[in-house]
Design a protein around this motif. Sequence first.
Motif, PDB file in Angstrom:
ATOM      1  N   PHE A 125     -33.037 -53.554  -7.308  1.00  8.49           N
ATOM      2  CA  PHE A 125     -32.154 -53.496  -6.418  1.00  8.49           C
ATOM      3  C   PHE A 125     -31.428 -54.979  -6.272  1.00  8.49           C
ATOM      4  CE2 PHE A 125     -30.121 -52.719  -2.081  1.00  8.49           C
ATOM      5  CZ  PHE A 125     -29.361 -51.909  -2.475  1.00  8.49           C
ATOM      6  N   ASN A 126     -30.326 -54.863  -6.474  1.00  4.20           N
ATOM      7  CA  ASN A 126     -29.406 -56.294  -6.318  1.00  4.20           C
ATOM      8  C   ASN A 126     -28.008 -56.013  -5.904  1.00  4.20           C
ATOM      9  OD1 ASN A 126     -29.188 -59.252  -7.093  1.00  4.20           O
ATOM     10  ND2 ASN A 126     -27.607 -58.484  -8.397  1.00  4.20           N
ATOM     11  N   LYS A 127     -27.943 -56.742  -4.640  1.00  2.00           N
ATOM     12  CA  LYS A 127     -26.390 -56.609  -4.051  1.00  2.00           C
ATOM     13  C   LYS A 127     -25.709 -55.435  -3.852  1.00  2.00           C
ATOM     14  CE  LYS A 127     -25.217 -61.155  -5.737  1.00  2.00           C
ATOM     15  NZ  LYS A 127     -24.489 -61.958  -6.482  1.00  2.00           N
ATOM     16  N   PHE A 128     -26.488 -54.426  -3.204  1.00  2.00           N
ATOM     17  CA  PHE A 128     -26.306 -52.965  -2.994  1.00  2.00           C
ATOM     18  C   PHE A 128     -26.119 -52.106  -4.176  1.00  2.00           C
ATOM     19  CE2 PHE A 128     -24.354 -56.006   0.074  1.00  2.00           C
ATOM     20  CZ  PHE A 128     -25.102 -55.543   1.221  1.00  2.00           C
ATOM     21  N   ASP A 129     -26.839 -52.444  -5.150  1.00  5.25           N
ATOM     22  CA  ASP A 129     -26.882 -51.664  -6.784  1.00  5.25           C
ATOM     23  C   ASP A 129     -28.119 -51.949  -7.353  1.00  5.25           C
ATOM     24  OD1 ASP A 129     -25.686 -49.772  -8.242  1.00  5.25           O
ATOM     25  OD2 ASP A 129     -24.167 -51.252  -9.140  1.00  5.25           O
ATOM     26  N   TRP A 130     -28.319 -50.791  -8.231  1.00  4.10           N
ATOM     27  CA  TRP A 130     -29.644 -50.782  -9.028  1.00  4.10           C
ATOM     28  C   TRP A 130     -29.257 -51.451 -10.481  1.00  4.10           C
ATOM     29  CZ3 TRP A 130     -34.407 -50.358  -6.989  1.00  4.10           C
ATOM     30  CH2 TRP A 130     -34.499 -49.726  -5.770  1.00  4.10           C
ATOM     31  N   ILE A 131     -30.024 -52.344 -10.976  1.00  2.00           N
ATOM     32  CA  ILE A 131     -29.778 -52.931 -12.135  1.00  2.00           C
ATOM     33  C   ILE A 131     -30.690 -52.668 -13.182  1.00  2.00           C
ATOM     34  CG2 ILE A 131     -29.218 -55.031 -13.372  1.00  2.00           C
ATOM     35  CD1 ILE A 131     -27.676 -55.994 -11.215  1.00  2.00           C
ATOM     36  N   GLU A 132     -30.747 -52.063 -14.315  1.00  2.00           N
ATOM     37  CA  GLU A 132     -31.685 -51.928 -15.122  1.00  2.00           C
ATOM     38  C   GLU A 132     -32.033 -53.265 -15.754  1.00  2.00           C
ATOM     39  OE1 GLU A 132     -32.377 -50.555 -19.727  1.00  2.00           O
ATOM     40  OE2 GLU A 132     -30.614 -50.026 -18.861  1.00  2.00           O
ATOM     41  N   ILE A 133     -33.727 -53.521 -15.666  1.00  4.31           N
ATOM     42  CA  ILE A 133     -33.810 -54.917 -16.130  1.00  4.31           C
ATOM     43  C   ILE A 133     -34.930 -54.873 -17.300  1.00  4.31           C
ATOM     44  CG2 ILE A 133     -35.957 -55.391 -14.777  1.00  4.31           C
ATOM     45  CD1 ILE A 133     -33.234 -57.565 -14.763  1.00  4.31           C
ATOM     46  N   ALA A 134     -35.388 -53.567 -17.645  1.00  7.13           N
ATOM     47  CA  ALA A 134     -36.384 -53.530 -18.673  1.00  7.13           C
ATOM     48  C   ALA A 134     -36.705 -51.982 -19.076  1.00  7.13           C
ATOM     49  CB  ALA A 134     -37.734 -53.798 -18.330  1.00  7.13           C
ATOM     50  N   GLY A 135     -36.859 -51.740 -20.335  1.00 11.74           N
ATOM     51  CA  GLY A 135     -37.417 -50.369 -20.760  1.00 11.74           C
ATOM     52  C   GLY A 135     -38.399 -50.430 -21.655  1.00 11.74           C
ATOM     53  N   PHE A 136     -39.190 -49.470 -21.846  1.00  8.68           N
ATOM     54  CA  PHE A 136     -40.306 -49.520 -22.709  1.00  8.68           C
ATOM     55  C   PHE A 136     -41.133 -48.006 -22.593  1.00  8.68           C
ATOM     56  CE2 PHE A 136     -42.012 -50.501 -18.481  1.00  8.68           C
ATOM     57  CZ  PHE A 136     -43.157 -49.949 -18.501  1.00  8.68           C
ATOM     58  N   GLY A 137     -41.769 -47.752 -23.837  1.00  4.14           N
ATOM     59  CA  GLY A 137     -42.497 -46.344 -23.978  1.00  4.14           C
ATOM     60  C   GLY A 137     -43.397 -46.605 -25.025  1.00  4.14           C
ATOM     61  N   GLU A 138     -44.116 -45.442 -25.357  1.00  4.20           N
ATOM     62  CA  GLU A 138     -44.926 -45.252 -26.765  1.00  4.20           C
ATOM     63  C   GLU A 138     -44.046 -45.341 -27.740  1.00  4.20           C
ATOM     64  OE1 GLU A 138     -47.782 -42.197 -26.624  1.00  4.20           O
ATOM     65  OE2 GLU A 138     -47.889 -42.396 -24.386  1.00  4.20           O
TER      66      GLU A 138
END
Length: 178
Positions: A125-138
């Motif tokens: 959460f940054n400045k009243f908004d959600w920002i995707e920062i990382a993604g992962f999985g198998e």
Amino acid sequence: MYTPELEIEKYNFKLLNILKKDLNGSFYLKNRILRTHTSCFQNRFLKNYFLNNNIFNIGKVFRNDFDSTHLPCFYQIDFITKKTIKTIFEFLLKFFSNLLKKKFFFKIRKTKFPFTINSFEIDIFNKFDWIEIAGFGESNKNILLNNLFKKKIIAGGIGLDRLYFIFKKNKHIKNNYD
């Protein structure tokens, strides 16, 4: 591991199980593409080495995308590991906390990536908004089969420009380069 920025479609799309090419979101030069992610390194690595350690790759990525949190060229860290999903969650949250040097709100979302299954994203959460920062999985089984790799691995990526954007409290991601 070094991977080329000017990539062939086989490594950028096909071997990563990306069936639908985004012609509007990609930059083409003759019969090559400016890579749309650094995940291409997975196939080159798995074909040529054994996975005995945690491996990561840092590189430029190119997408036809521009707004306050996106640039057409940005840096991404990709990794592959034999660790568990839970271990990756814990490591990434500790890493973000140490890097940002402040408390932050985060959410973990289940998502879909073509090159992973049981995929997750971490948003901050940054400045009243959600920002995707990382993604992962198998890693997708097709990627493992394409490379004759029999062990389950975790693959993921982190947006370096977005981390720096949050760290510096910039209003626009282009201000990272002022």
